[in-house]
Write a protein that holds these residues in place. Structure first.
Motif, PDB file in Angstrom:
ATOM      1  N   TRP A  17     -97.034 -42.032 -22.005  1.00 51.73           N
ATOM      2  CA  TRP A  17     -97.474 -42.261 -20.611  1.00 51.73           C
ATOM      3  C   TRP A  17     -98.146 -43.634 -20.512  1.00 51.73           C
ATOM      4  CZ3 TRP A  17    -101.152 -38.255 -17.742  1.00 51.73           C
ATOM      5  CH2 TRP A  17    -101.319 -38.649 -16.419  1.00 51.73           C
ATOM      6  N   GLU A  21     -96.915 -46.782 -18.284  1.00 49.23           N
ATOM      7  CA  GLU A  21     -97.780 -47.432 -17.282  1.00 49.23           C
ATOM      8  C   GLU A  21     -97.848 -48.941 -17.525  1.00 49.23           C
ATOM      9  OE1 GLU A  21     -99.324 -46.192 -14.649  1.00 49.23           O
ATOM     10  OE2 GLU A  21     -99.360 -44.018 -14.957  1.00 49.23           O
ATOM     11  N   TYR A 148    -110.267 -40.025  -9.873  1.00 52.48           N
ATOM     12  CA  TYR A 148    -110.287 -40.570 -11.241  1.00 52.48           C
ATOM     13  C   TYR A 148    -111.662 -40.368 -11.876  1.00 52.48           C
ATOM     14  CZ  TYR A 148    -106.339 -42.865  -9.003  1.00 52.48           C
ATOM     15  OH  TYR A 148    -105.190 -43.089  -8.292  1.00 52.48           O
ATOM     16  N   ARG A 153    -110.828 -45.958 -10.497  1.00 51.97           N
ATOM     17  CA  ARG A 153    -109.398 -46.289 -10.568  1.00 51.97           C
ATOM     18  C   ARG A 153    -108.773 -45.487 -11.705  1.00 51.97           C
ATOM     19  NH1 ARG A 153    -111.467 -51.260 -13.072  1.00 51.97           N
ATOM     20  NH2 ARG A 153    -110.737 -51.372 -15.231  1.00 51.97           N
ATOM     21  N   PHE A 154    -107.473 -45.446 -11.709  1.00 55.57           N
ATOM     22  CA  PHE A 154    -106.746 -44.755 -12.773  1.00 55.57           C
ATOM     23  C   PHE A 154    -106.904 -45.529 -14.082  1.00 55.57           C
ATOM     24  CE2 PHE A 154    -102.765 -44.273 -15.197  1.00 55.57           C
ATOM     25  CZ  PHE A 154    -102.844 -42.912 -15.451  1.00 55.57           C
ATOM     26  N   ASN A 187    -102.356 -34.597  -8.903  1.00 50.50           N
ATOM     27  CA  ASN A 187    -102.295 -35.956  -8.352  1.00 50.50           C
ATOM     28  C   ASN A 187    -101.853 -36.958  -9.424  1.00 50.50           C
ATOM     29  OD1 ASN A 187    -102.792 -38.074  -6.397  1.00 50.50           O
ATOM     30  ND2 ASN A 187    -104.648 -38.531  -7.572  1.00 50.50           N
ATOM     31  N   LEU A 188    -102.412 -36.835 -10.624  1.00 50.84           N
ATOM     32  CA  LEU A 188    -102.033 -37.754 -11.714  1.00 50.84           C
ATOM     33  C   LEU A 188    -100.558 -37.596 -12.076  1.00 50.84           C
ATOM     34  CD1 LEU A 188    -105.119 -37.396 -14.101  1.00 50.84           C
ATOM     35  CD2 LEU A 188    -104.683 -39.206 -12.435  1.00 50.84           C
ATOM     36  N   TRP A 189    -100.094 -36.372 -12.023  1.00 51.51           N
ATOM     37  CA  TRP A 189     -98.703 -36.092 -12.410  1.00 51.51           C
ATOM     38  C   TRP A 189     -97.682 -36.653 -11.403  1.00 51.51           C
ATOM     39  CZ3 TRP A 189     -98.631 -30.301 -14.415  1.00 51.51           C
ATOM     40  CH2 TRP A 189     -99.232 -30.255 -15.689  1.00 51.51           C
ATOM     41  N   GLN A 190     -98.162 -37.114 -10.251  1.00 51.33           N
ATOM     42  CA  GLN A 190     -97.245 -37.744  -9.295  1.00 51.33           C
ATOM     43  C   GLN A 190     -96.834 -39.135  -9.747  1.00 51.33           C
ATOM     44  OE1 GLN A 190     -96.091 -35.832  -6.825  1.00 51.33           O
ATOM     45  NE2 GLN A 190     -97.484 -34.339  -7.769  1.00 51.33           N
ATOM     46  N   ARG A 191     -97.546 -39.693 -10.694  1.00 55.68           N
ATOM     47  CA  ARG A 191     -97.279 -41.065 -11.102  1.00 55.68           C
ATOM     48  C   ARG A 191     -95.902 -41.154 -11.764  1.00 55.68           C
ATOM     49  NH1 ARG A 191    -101.929 -44.138 -10.829  1.00 55.68           N
ATOM     50  NH2 ARG A 191    -100.986 -45.752 -12.146  1.00 55.68           N
ATOM     51  N   GLN A 195     -94.055 -39.154 -15.083  1.00 55.28           N
ATOM     52  CA  GLN A 195     -92.814 -38.376 -14.994  1.00 55.28           C
ATOM     53  C   GLN A 195     -91.763 -38.901 -15.970  1.00 55.28           C
ATOM     54  OE1 GLN A 195     -91.987 -38.076 -10.774  1.00 55.28           O
ATOM     55  NE2 GLN A 195     -93.922 -37.035 -10.422  1.00 55.28           N
TER      56      GLN A 195
END
Ligand code: GSH
Length: 201
Positions: A17, A21, A148, A153-154, A187-191, A195
């Motif tokens: 992940w 990113e 977060y 922020r992430f 929400n994090l898994w929408q990134r 995925q």
């Protein structure tokens, strides 16, 4: 190129992940629990997942791998610098994802899959489950609705913490997560980067 010994659903997800990113190229190699390849056993005699090779460097701790990749391939906003507000939170939750959450899951997984039938619901299993849920309650309270855990922020700390939702599926406790944590992780898994990483076999 980074070579990441990976198994779908294992903590290698954190490393994949992060690479997704950051746009850091990597290749994966199979790290099967049940039929570990000779290559994997040589790289990681403990046979825990993940392991990572970068040239002559070999690592077997997922959070340390994330720190290594950010340092080597950064700068990146996934890291919080000491001069920034939120640095202490960042460090704390980066470590907490493993030391305060996922590490409690290993003996729970082992008990579920390897203990004799009359031991599967023993005191320790109950303690571990309660400990994980209590710690998630703590994270949920600290989040207080924010998306977060650090620096507004992430960051890599969110990647570290979010792994517990994947690991929890091995022991079937994800439905008992606090609602605030379910929402945070959903929400994090929408990134898109998550995925892509989660789809790697
Ligand atoms: N602290 C290590 C833990 C690695 C770990 O325990 N991985 C799990 C899979 S997610 C595993 O290999 N479990 C099998 C075992 O403990 O023997 C890390 O974060 O990389």
């Amino acid at each position: 190129m980074l070579k990441i010994y990976h198994s779908q659903g294992a903590r290698s997800l954190r490393v994949l992940w992060l690479c997704e990113e950051m746009g850091v190229p990597y290749e994966t190699a199979e790290a099967s629990f049940f039929k570990p390849s000779d290559a994997f056993k040589t790289v990681n005699p403990l046979r825990t997942v993940p392991a990572m090779q970068d040239g002559d460097v070999t690592m077997i701790e997922s959070v340390a791998m994330m720190i290594y990749i950010m340092s080597k391939h950064g700068p990146t906003d996934l890291e919080v610098k000491p001069s920034e507000a939120g640095y202490a939170d960042y460090l704390q939750y980066l470590m907490f994802g493993e030391a305060g959450l996922a590490a409690y899951g290993n003996p729970l997984v082992a008990t579920r899959f390897m203990a004799p039938a009359d031991q599967k619901q023993n005191f320790t299993a109950g303690y571990l489950k309660t400990a994980i849920l209590k710690r998630l309650e703590f994270v949920g309270e600290r989040l207080d609705g924010r998306p977060y855990v650090a620096a507004n922020r992430f960051t890599a700390a969110d990647i570290s913490i979010a792994y517990i939702a994947t690991g929890a599926k091995f022991v079937g406790i994800e439905d008992e997560f606090p609602a605030s944590i379910k929402a945070y992780i959903e929400n994090l898994w929408q990134r898109p980067a998550f995925q892509r990483a989660a789809a790697v076999k």
